[in-house]
Design a protein around this motif. Structure first.
Motif, PDB file in Angstrom:
ATOM      1  N   LEU A 193       0.830  -1.193   0.000  1.00 54.79           N
ATOM      2  CA  LEU A 193       0.000   0.000   0.000  1.00 54.79           C
ATOM      3  C   LEU A 193       0.867   1.246   0.000  1.00 54.79           C
ATOM      4  O   LEU A 193       1.860   1.320   0.723  1.00 54.79           O
ATOM      5  CB  LEU A 193      -0.885   0.006   1.254  1.00 54.79           C
ATOM      6  CG  LEU A 193      -1.674   1.274   1.567  1.00 54.79           C
ATOM      7  CD1 LEU A 193      -2.939   1.319   0.728  1.00 54.79           C
ATOM      8  CD2 LEU A 193      -2.026   1.330   3.054  1.00 54.79           C
ATOM      9  N   SER A 194       0.488   2.237  -0.806  1.00 53.47           N
ATOM     10  CA  SER A 194       1.147   3.537  -0.741  1.00 53.47           C
ATOM     11  C   SER A 194       0.098   4.629  -0.824  1.00 53.47           C
ATOM     12  O   SER A 194      -0.992   4.436  -1.375  1.00 53.47           O
ATOM     13  CB  SER A 194       2.186   3.702  -1.853  1.00 53.47           C
ATOM     14  OG  SER A 194       1.575   3.692  -3.135  1.00 53.47           O
ATOM     15  N   LEU A 195       0.446   5.779  -0.248  1.00 52.10           N
ATOM     16  CA  LEU A 195      -0.466   6.924  -0.225  1.00 52.10           C
ATOM     17  C   LEU A 195       0.318   8.187  -0.514  1.00 52.10           C
ATOM     18  O   LEU A 195       1.469   8.334  -0.097  1.00 52.10           O
ATOM     19  CB  LEU A 195      -1.140   7.024   1.149  1.00 52.10           C
ATOM     20  CG  LEU A 195      -2.004   8.259   1.442  1.00 52.10           C
ATOM     21  CD1 LEU A 195      -3.187   7.905   2.338  1.00 52.10           C
ATOM     22  CD2 LEU A 195      -1.178   9.367   2.130  1.00 52.10           C
ATOM     23  N   GLY A 196      -0.320   9.107  -1.222  1.00 56.97           N
ATOM     24  CA  GLY A 196       0.222  10.436  -1.429  1.00 56.97           C
ATOM     25  C   GLY A 196      -0.827  11.468  -1.086  1.00 56.97           C
ATOM     26  O   GLY A 196      -2.006  11.304  -1.432  1.00 56.97           O
ATOM     27  N   TYR A 197      -0.423  12.500  -0.381  1.00 54.13           N
ATOM     28  CA  TYR A 197      -1.327  13.588  -0.023  1.00 54.13           C
ATOM     29  C   TYR A 197      -0.591  14.895  -0.251  1.00 54.13           C
ATOM     30  O   TYR A 197       0.556  15.065   0.177  1.00 54.13           O
ATOM     31  CB  TYR A 197      -1.760  13.462   1.440  1.00 54.13           C
ATOM     32  CG  TYR A 197      -2.434  14.697   2.007  1.00 54.13           C
ATOM     33  CD1 TYR A 197      -3.624  15.187   1.470  1.00 54.13           C
ATOM     34  CD2 TYR A 197      -1.876  15.385   3.081  1.00 54.13           C
ATOM     35  CE1 TYR A 197      -4.228  16.322   1.990  1.00 54.13           C
ATOM     36  CE2 TYR A 197      -2.482  16.522   3.611  1.00 54.13           C
ATOM     37  CZ  TYR A 197      -3.656  16.985   3.052  1.00 54.13           C
ATOM     38  OH  TYR A 197      -4.264  18.119   3.558  1.00 54.13           O
ATOM     39  N   ALA A 198      -1.236  15.821  -0.966  1.00 55.01           N
ATOM     40  CA  ALA A 198      -0.645  17.128  -1.243  1.00 55.01           C
ATOM     41  C   ALA A 198      -1.721  18.186  -1.094  1.00 55.01           C
ATOM     42  O   ALA A 198      -2.888  17.959  -1.419  1.00 55.01           O
ATOM     43  CB  ALA A 198      -0.066  17.160  -2.658  1.00 55.01           C
ATOM     44  N   MET A 199      -1.327  19.365  -0.595  1.00 51.55           N
ATOM     45  CA  MET A 199      -2.291  20.436  -0.337  1.00 51.55           C
ATOM     46  C   MET A 199      -1.582  21.779  -0.405  1.00 51.55           C
ATOM     47  O   MET A 199      -0.362  21.822  -0.476  1.00 51.55           O
ATOM     48  CB  MET A 199      -2.953  20.217   1.029  1.00 51.55           C
ATOM     49  CG  MET A 199      -2.125  20.523   2.252  1.00 51.55           C
ATOM     50  SD  MET A 199      -0.541  19.760   2.416  1.00 51.55           S
ATOM     51  CE  MET A 199       0.387  21.264   2.804  1.00 51.55           C
TER      52      MET A 199
END
Length: 381
Positions: free
Chosen positions: A351-357
């Motif tokens: 599993l991998s996740l990316g979050y950008a804001m």
């Protein structure tokens, strides 16, 4: 919200929407890969504080220290090819680095923030920071703040120059070019160190959260000289990161620009034990595993007030550990960027996740928006 989300991960969509309703989100994106497949790819909101540009599928944003995961991958690729020995002295590749008692500093100490070079002792301006040769020369000449190898202390800006100069000495290329030519370009991953001028029109503008968001933030009341050297020499924030000069500079610790999808894809190489997908392998399984080789838990000498528990850094990424910064698996790894962005890799779950804001919160790490998304991901498994 726009994009797609597998029904199984409906809780992630709900958490993402809640970030906009109650956690001060302006514009953002989140992506999740499971087994190499993109199962969440959501974006929404605004790319600028004036709310004149929508956050689009291909909007990129400065992701600050989430960049460090990309730089670490470059180093591990060189190691995988037999060109870099992580247990060798840094001076074997960068002879000038041996000055001021640093002949025994190992490459692994650079990757794990244990080199004792979290910041420069002399004033270092933004113009100085944009000068690669000057910054690396000053780092080579300076003495460590503590005995290298004994403790970790977050190398907020210097990490990119230290690991990056080793990459340059071996490959002849700065990390931005190495990443583009060896990893991101061949795989079509929309992650760059710095921002090419041709991509400027799709970059979101960073903005600081309202002052009231700072209440309760885990910052030291009386910053130590080391804290100030690491995080305020020079002091950078949204205004600096939105400038053309910052975007054009070589800052492999802090000026990566990416979509959330690209972060999930890049960190997915670690989650996939070196494989990007069924057809593309970047690292051997052994080399990918080394990235999360813990170097010993401790109270970080720079960020000691920012965490409830001791933390542990591997060879390039932080272990989730007792803080559960990257979910309930203590062996999962990841990296936060200033203000909230995040990359996560969990090889056990593939599993991998990316979050950008673009609204920068005040937490040193574990921004509430990021943590809500991670909790929703694991609740969905």
């Amino acid at each position: 919200m726009e994009g797609r989300c597998d029904e199984r991960f409906a809780a992630v969509r709900a958490a993402f929407e809640e970030n906009f309703r109650s956690r001060g989100e302006l514009g953002a994106a989140v992506a999740v890969r499971l087994g190499g497949e993109l199962v969440v790819d959501l974006w929404g909101g605004w790319a600028d504080p004036g709310r004149t540009r929508r956050w689009e599928r291909d909007t990129v944003v400065n992701v600050w220290s989430t960049t460090k995961g990309a730089t670490a991958l470059c180093a591990h690729l060189l190691a995988d090819r037999g060109l870099l020995d992580l247990d060798a002295p840094v001076a074997a590749y960068w002879p000038e680095f041996a000055a001021a008692g640093k002949s025994g500093v190992l490459v692994r100490h650079l990757l794990s923030h244990r080199a004792g070079l979290a910041g420069l002792r002399e004033p270092h301006s933004l113009a100085d920071l944009y000068d690669w040769e000057l910054t690396t020369a000053r780092l080579a000449a300076t003495e460590p703040w503590w005995e290298p190898g004994t403790r970790s202390g977050y190398h907020a800006l210097t990490y990119g120059f230290l690991v990056g100069e080793v990459i340059r000495r071996i490959s002849g290329r700065l990390p931005s070019a190495f990443l583009a030519e060896e990893i991101a370009g061949p795989l079509g991953i929309d992650f760059t160190i710095g921002l090419p001028e041709k991509a400027a029109d799709r970059a979101a503008l960073l903005v600081r959260a309202p002052a009231e968001a700072a209440v309760g933030a885990p910052l030291p009341a009386e910053p130590s000289p080391l804290f100030l050297a690491a995080l305020a020499n020079p002091l950078v924030g949204p205004d600096e990161a939105n400038s053309a000069e910052w975007r054009a500079a070589e800052l492999p610790a802090a000026n990566g620009h990416a979509t959330a999808r690209a972060i999930a894809e890049l960190y997915g190489i670690v989650a996939g034990r070196g494989a990007y997908d069924a057809e593309h392998r970047v690292l051997s399984p052994a080399s990918a595993e080394r990235i999360r080789e813990g170097q010993g838990a401790c109270r970080d000498l720079v960020l000691e007030s920012g965490f409830r528990y001791e933390t542990e850094i591997g060879l390039g990424l932080w272990l989730s550990g007792r803080t559960a910064s990257y979910g309930p698996n203590p062996r999962a790894v990841g990296h936060d960027g200033a203000g909230g962005s995040c990359g996560l890799a969990d090889p056990e779950a593939d599993l991998s996740l990316g979050y950008a804001m673009n609204v920068m919160g005040y937490q040193i790490a574990d921004d509430p928006r990021k943590m809500a998304l991670i909790e929703a991901v694991y609740d969905s498994l």
